[in-house]
Write a protein that holds these residues in place. Sequence first.
Motif, PDB file in Angstrom:
ATOM      1  N   THR A  38       3.672   2.888 -10.021  1.00  0.00           N
ATOM      2  CA  THR A  38       2.596   2.574 -10.723  1.00  0.00           C
ATOM      3  C   THR A  38       2.522   1.292 -11.521  1.00  0.00           C
ATOM      4  N   ASP A  39       1.667   0.431 -10.935  1.00  0.00           N
ATOM      5  CA  ASP A  39       1.480  -0.922 -11.436  1.00  0.00           C
ATOM      6  C   ASP A  39       0.056  -1.095 -12.081  1.00  0.00           C
ATOM      7  N   ASP A  40       0.096  -1.287 -13.149  1.00  0.00           N
ATOM      8  CA  ASP A  40      -1.116  -1.918 -13.826  1.00  0.00           C
ATOM      9  C   ASP A  40      -2.070  -2.913 -13.116  1.00  0.00           C
ATOM     10  N   TRP A  41      -1.438  -3.665 -12.604  1.00  0.00           N
ATOM     11  CA  TRP A  41      -2.150  -4.658 -11.997  1.00  0.00           C
ATOM     12  C   TRP A  41      -2.650  -4.603 -10.447  1.00  0.00           C
ATOM     13  N   ALA A  42      -2.420  -3.229 -10.193  1.00  0.00           N
ATOM     14  CA  ALA A  42      -3.068  -2.606  -8.835  1.00  0.00           C
ATOM     15  C   ALA A  42      -4.561  -1.960  -9.114  1.00  0.00           C
ATOM     16  N   ILE A  55       0.737  -1.258  -0.195  1.00  0.00           N
ATOM     17  CA  ILE A  55      -0.072   0.074  -0.049  1.00  0.00           C
ATOM     18  C   ILE A  55       0.867   1.327  -0.083  1.00  0.00           C
ATOM     19  N   LEU A  56       1.981   1.220   0.731  1.00  0.00           N
ATOM     20  CA  LEU A  56       2.758   2.274   0.974  1.00  0.00           C
ATOM     21  C   LEU A  56       3.771   2.688  -0.420  1.00  0.00           C
ATOM     22  N   HIS A  57       4.199   1.526  -1.047  1.00  0.00           N
ATOM     23  CA  HIS A  57       4.780   1.627  -2.211  1.00  0.00           C
ATOM     24  C   HIS A  57       4.065   2.095  -3.312  1.00  0.00           C
ATOM     25  N   LEU A  58       2.691   1.830  -3.324  1.00  0.00           N
ATOM     26  CA  LEU A  58       1.876   2.262  -4.448  1.00  0.00           C
ATOM     27  C   LEU A  58       1.203   3.488  -4.099  1.00  0.00           C
ATOM     28  N   ALA A  95      -2.791 -11.300  -9.406  1.00  0.00           N
ATOM     29  CA  ALA A  95      -2.565 -11.059 -10.932  1.00  0.00           C
ATOM     30  C   ALA A  95      -0.967 -11.453 -10.771  1.00  0.00           C
ATOM     31  N   TYR A  96      -0.163 -11.275 -10.023  1.00  0.00           N
ATOM     32  CA  TYR A  96       1.284 -11.762 -10.052  1.00  0.00           C
ATOM     33  C   TYR A  96       1.449 -13.100  -9.686  1.00  0.00           C
ATOM     34  N   GLY A  97       0.490 -13.821  -8.893  1.00  0.00           N
ATOM     35  CA  GLY A  97       0.362 -15.145  -8.730  1.00  0.00           C
ATOM     36  C   GLY A  97       0.227 -15.682 -10.055  1.00  0.00           C
ATOM     37  N   GLN A 153      -5.041   3.522   3.311  1.00  0.00           N
ATOM     38  CA  GLN A 153      -5.107   2.208   3.719  1.00  0.00           C
ATOM     39  C   GLN A 153      -6.821   1.945   3.948  1.00  0.00           C
ATOM     40  N   THR A 154      -7.602   2.451   3.040  1.00  0.00           N
ATOM     41  CA  THR A 154      -8.957   2.236   2.989  1.00  0.00           C
ATOM     42  C   THR A 154      -9.331   0.777   2.632  1.00  0.00           C
ATOM     43  N   GLU A 155     -10.519   0.323   2.857  1.00  0.00           N
ATOM     44  CA  GLU A 155     -11.115  -1.031   2.263  1.00  0.00           C
ATOM     45  C   GLU A 155     -10.825  -1.216   0.734  1.00  0.00           C
ATOM     46  N   GLU A 156     -10.866  -0.089   0.231  1.00  0.00           N
ATOM     47  CA  GLU A 156     -10.752  -0.264  -1.456  1.00  0.00           C
ATOM     48  C   GLU A 156      -9.350  -0.358  -1.745  1.00  0.00           C
ATOM     49  N   ASP A 157      -8.309   0.312  -1.013  1.00  0.00           N
ATOM     50  CA  ASP A 157      -7.117   0.062  -1.033  1.00  0.00           C
ATOM     51  C   ASP A 157      -6.611  -1.500  -0.812  1.00  0.00           C
ATOM     52  N   LYS A 158      -7.053  -1.871   0.191  1.00  0.00           N
ATOM     53  CA  LYS A 158      -6.779  -3.191   0.591  1.00  0.00           C
ATOM     54  C   LYS A 158      -7.058  -4.254  -0.596  1.00  0.00           C
ATOM     55  N   ALA A 159      -8.707  -3.842  -1.063  1.00  0.00           N
ATOM     56  CA  ALA A 159      -8.914  -4.681  -2.135  1.00  0.00           C
ATOM     57  C   ALA A 159      -8.143  -4.685  -3.412  1.00  0.00           C
ATOM     58  N   THR A 160      -7.447  -3.305  -3.637  1.00  0.00           N
ATOM     59  CA  THR A 160      -6.546  -3.168  -4.546  1.00  0.00           C
ATOM     60  C   THR A 160      -5.389  -3.895  -4.637  1.00  0.00           C
TER      61      THR A 160
END
Length: 285
Positions: free
Chosen positions: A278-282, A208-211, A230-232, A216-223
């Motif tokens: 900036t990560d398109d998978w986020a 969350i900090l890197h992005l 996606a990485y996995g 750190q909202t619920e939306e951020d955690k879902a992101t």
Amino acid sequence: MNIIKKSISLALSISIVVATTAACSKEETPRPSITPESTEPQKVADEPKETTSLEEASTNEDPSLESIATKDAENYLDALKKEDLQLLSSLMAHAENEYTPETMKISIEGFRLHFDTLTDLRLSFESNEQNEDYFIENFLITGMKKGEVRSVPFQIKYSKSNGTPAAQDDDHREPLYVSPLIDQYPHVISETERYLQAILQEDAESLILHLGLYNQTEEDKATVRNLLKAYGEQLDLTTTKAIPVNYNEEKKLFLIDFQDKKESSHRIQVDADTSTITDDWASDQ
């Protein structure tokens, strides 16, 4: 008797004429004029002047910050071309952070990434400025990359707290060298490695900090959950490595590829100033 008198008279007349002529001759000889100017010694036309020449006078003047900074910049560029890690590290001695030879090795990798060859790099002066704390001299380092001209900004800064005389003193000057490929690139590489480790460890708070999702909202955690999924699915994380690709000079972004042994890859962008990723998978889509 008269004849004798006439002879004597004639002789006397001749004597008077001769004496008079001699006296007139002496008076016609020009005498030096005694004036205030004539009492001073006359200067010889070819006599050397006591005043210094323009070139000699200029060497006695204090050098400008531009000329000083140009000399410092050329010293740095020369060390960069020679890839002298020890010298580059010592030149960075006045920076706030420590720049070890290993750090400078990473910096050189950044220059190699941005330019074809280091030996062909050129330096050009752009402008000068100042803020509350520093005198700043702006340069460009220019070179070629695959047939195209590329450049990167390069600054020399001098602290105002030491005053201009300290900057003009070769023995006490403390130049600060600033460029995206010197101070930012090594930090970006370090932050990218931390980001990859956070993905491997599924460290949601760190991601969350890197992005830059500081709320750190619920939306951020879902992101972040979608990011890890996606990485996995797309990469073999056990063999994934970060590979620097490019520096976007216009947008001030470093481009990094995450690539595994199967040659599957995913590109991220890292802000040169903030190291925010900036990560398109986020995405929560």
